[in-house]
Write a protein that holds these residues in place. Structure first.
Motif, PDB file in Angstrom:
ATOM      1  N   SER A 154      -9.077   1.516 -15.286  1.00  0.00           N
ATOM      2  CA  SER A 154      -8.406   2.777 -14.514  1.00  0.00           C
ATOM      3  C   SER A 154      -8.307   1.804 -13.745  1.00  0.00           C
ATOM      4  N   ALA A 155      -6.847   3.697 -12.785  1.00  0.00           N
ATOM      5  CA  ALA A 155      -6.211   2.630 -11.540  1.00  0.00           C
ATOM      6  C   ALA A 155      -7.513   2.668 -10.657  1.00  0.00           C
ATOM      7  N   CYS A 156      -6.645   1.030  -9.710  1.00  0.00           N
ATOM      8  CA  CYS A 156      -7.726   1.516  -8.381  1.00  0.00           C
ATOM      9  C   CYS A 156      -6.932   0.874  -6.985  1.00  0.00           C
ATOM     10  N   ASP A 157      -6.846   2.024  -6.356  1.00  0.00           N
ATOM     11  CA  ASP A 157      -6.294   1.659  -5.189  1.00  0.00           C
ATOM     12  C   ASP A 157      -7.495   0.544  -3.490  1.00  0.00           C
ATOM     13  N   ARG A 158      -6.873   0.495  -2.592  1.00  0.00           N
ATOM     14  CA  ARG A 158      -7.610   0.264  -1.385  1.00  0.00           C
ATOM     15  C   ARG A 158      -7.177   1.040  -0.608  1.00  0.00           C
ATOM     16  N   LEU A 159      -7.916   1.743   0.252  1.00  0.00           N
ATOM     17  CA  LEU A 159      -8.765   2.686   1.110  1.00  0.00           C
ATOM     18  C   LEU A 159      -9.085   2.504   2.629  1.00  0.00           C
ATOM     19  N   GLU A 160      -8.501   2.273   3.845  1.00  0.00           N
ATOM     20  CA  GLU A 160      -8.983   1.844   4.697  1.00  0.00           C
ATOM     21  C   GLU A 160      -8.401   2.835   5.524  1.00  0.00           C
ATOM     22  N   ILE A 161      -9.690   3.440   6.171  1.00  0.00           N
ATOM     23  CA  ILE A 161      -8.885   4.843   7.472  1.00  0.00           C
ATOM     24  C   ILE A 161      -9.680   4.299   9.063  1.00  0.00           C
ATOM     25  N   SER A 162      -8.790   3.971   9.527  1.00  0.00           N
ATOM     26  CA  SER A 162      -9.444   4.515  11.941  1.00  0.00           C
ATOM     27  C   SER A 162      -9.167   5.850  12.227  1.00  0.00           C
TER      28      SER A 162
END
Length: 413
Positions: A200-208
């Motif tokens: 599958s597609a895979c992205d990374r997510l970072e939230i402040s």
């Protein structure tokens, strides 16, 4: 030919069966890699070891421009334009930043907090072994087509070392590319295959999240960031899942949430990080906008200011039908039709997908589960290990594929 159809083989014995002595050497090579894991773009020792063994076999590998990883052709001289498209075999050579927790293993990692816990040492050894066998067959005049070996760095580093390798020209002249990935759910001696998407597609997510803090006695005078972070963690995955067709499998999963230092202080800052995975290519292209909107809605509801770092990763690996069938025929030639099983699309990501944006190809799931092992050691876990019989299986499948691949796909320019 479908994956369920007859192999259609003549019954002739294909060259390229692995000798016991070479198997023993390859096991030792894999164990050496396992003991000395290196992270993405830092694989200098690994690159040197591969290069030395290929040169010992009379080959002329070229280190990639990034300084780690190699490309090596068999059956053609440097600078020669191939008369037929090259068959490329790809391995990834990097390790993971996790500790090796195996306690009963003489070849466990010697590097703190580093481990080959995804089987890249096996992938590397399989492609190296294939190269050694094919080099010997070429010297005897038995290799019928040129083959390229690609040892790629930084598969675990988004958006993947494949992009740099492609930029360095590893696909020039290539008509088809093949790869394997260890699968601890499949018995050693077997492989899993499917047409179409296999990862599958895979992205990374970072939230402040930020806002004015204060005393927990007066949360109404603050932005309650702990609650806001908790709502983002719970509500965003649910919102995202409801804004696309459920069949595309768009999923947000958190790996880290952090906020605060004292029990009676409302903090001013919170962080979350995780991954976005998707089964469908078109939905993956829409995912950043969908995820951004969901985060903004939840954060605004709780009066928190959000800053989002959405890191694009990799698209799905989509197996070309002809390439998947080639791997099935190769396994049937070596170990019979029953050695191949159907496999499902996983939510794991793999940068092999970038190669398949350029040329047809396929990835097989290489069985590494030991006979009688009831509980599989999962990937990306510190106790992961592989049945080393899988090395022979992978080498013999790839060498068979080199002899059975006679379609002559159009080479990459």
């Amino acid at each position: 030919m479908s994956l369920e159809s007859e192999a259609g083989l003549s019954g002739d014995v294909l060259p390229g069966v692995l000798s016991e002595s070479l198997h023993a050497e390859l096991v030792a090579f894999r164990r050496d890699l396992h003991m000395h894991p290196e992270l993405g773009n830092q694989e200098f020792r690994t690159t040197a070891a591969i290069k030395e063994r290929l040169e010992k076999a009379g080959l002329r590998p070229r280190v990639l421009a990034t300084g780690t990883g190699l490309v090596c052709d068999i059956g053609m001289t440097e600078g020669e334009r191939p008369a037929v498209p090259l068959l490329a075999l790809r391995a990834d050579i990097d390790a993971l930043p996790i500790p090796d927790t195996k306690s009963d293993c003489s070849y466990r990692s010697t590097v703190p907090d580093r481990a080959h816990a995804c089987g890249h040492d096996v992938h590397t050894t399989v492609v190296l072994g294939t190269g050694l066998v094919l080099a010997d067959l070429h010297a005897k005049g038995l290799l019928t087509r040129p083959v390229r070996l690609i040892f790629q760095p930084a598969e675990e580093v988004l958006p993947g070392g494949a992009l740099g390798a492609i930029e360095d020209g590893v696909l020039s002249g290539v008509g088809r590319i093949l790869a394997v990935h260890c699968d601890p759910r499949v018995d050693a001696g077997r492989v899993g295959l499917r047409h179409g998407p296999i990862t599958s597609a895979c992205d990374r997510l970072e939230i402040s999240l930020d806002g004015p803090g204060g005393h927990t006695a007066r949360p109404h005078l603050t932005t309650d960031l702990v609650t806001a972070a908790a709502r983002v963690a719970v509500d965003v995955p649910a919102l995202v899942a409801r804004r696309v067709d459920t069949r595309v499998g768009l999923a947000v999963t958190w790996g880290r949430i952090e906020s605060g230092h004292a029990p009676n202080v409302v903090p001013q800052h919170a962080e979350l990080s995780g991954t976005v995975r998707c089964l469908d290519l078109e939905a993956w292209r829409q995912a950043p906008d969908i995820v951004h909107a969901a985060i903004d809605e939840v954060a605004t509801m709780h009066r928190a200011k959000s800053e989002i770092n959405y890191v694009r990763g990799v698209p799905p690996v989509v197996n070309d039908r002809g390439s998947a069938d080639l791997l099935r025929r190769a396994m049937a030639a070596r170990r019979g039709r029953d050695s191949v099983e159907s496999t499902e699309q996983s939510l794991g990501g793999e940068d092999f997908s970038w190669y398949l944006e350029q040329v047809p190809g396929a990835m097989a799931r290489l069985g590494v589960r030991r006979p009688g092992e009831r509980i599989a050691r999962d990937l990306h876990q510190g106790d992961f290990d592989a049945d080393e019989h899988a090395i022979t299986v992978g080498v013999e499948m790839f060498t068979a594929a080199a002899f059975l691949d006679d379609e002559g796909s159009t080479p990459q320019g």
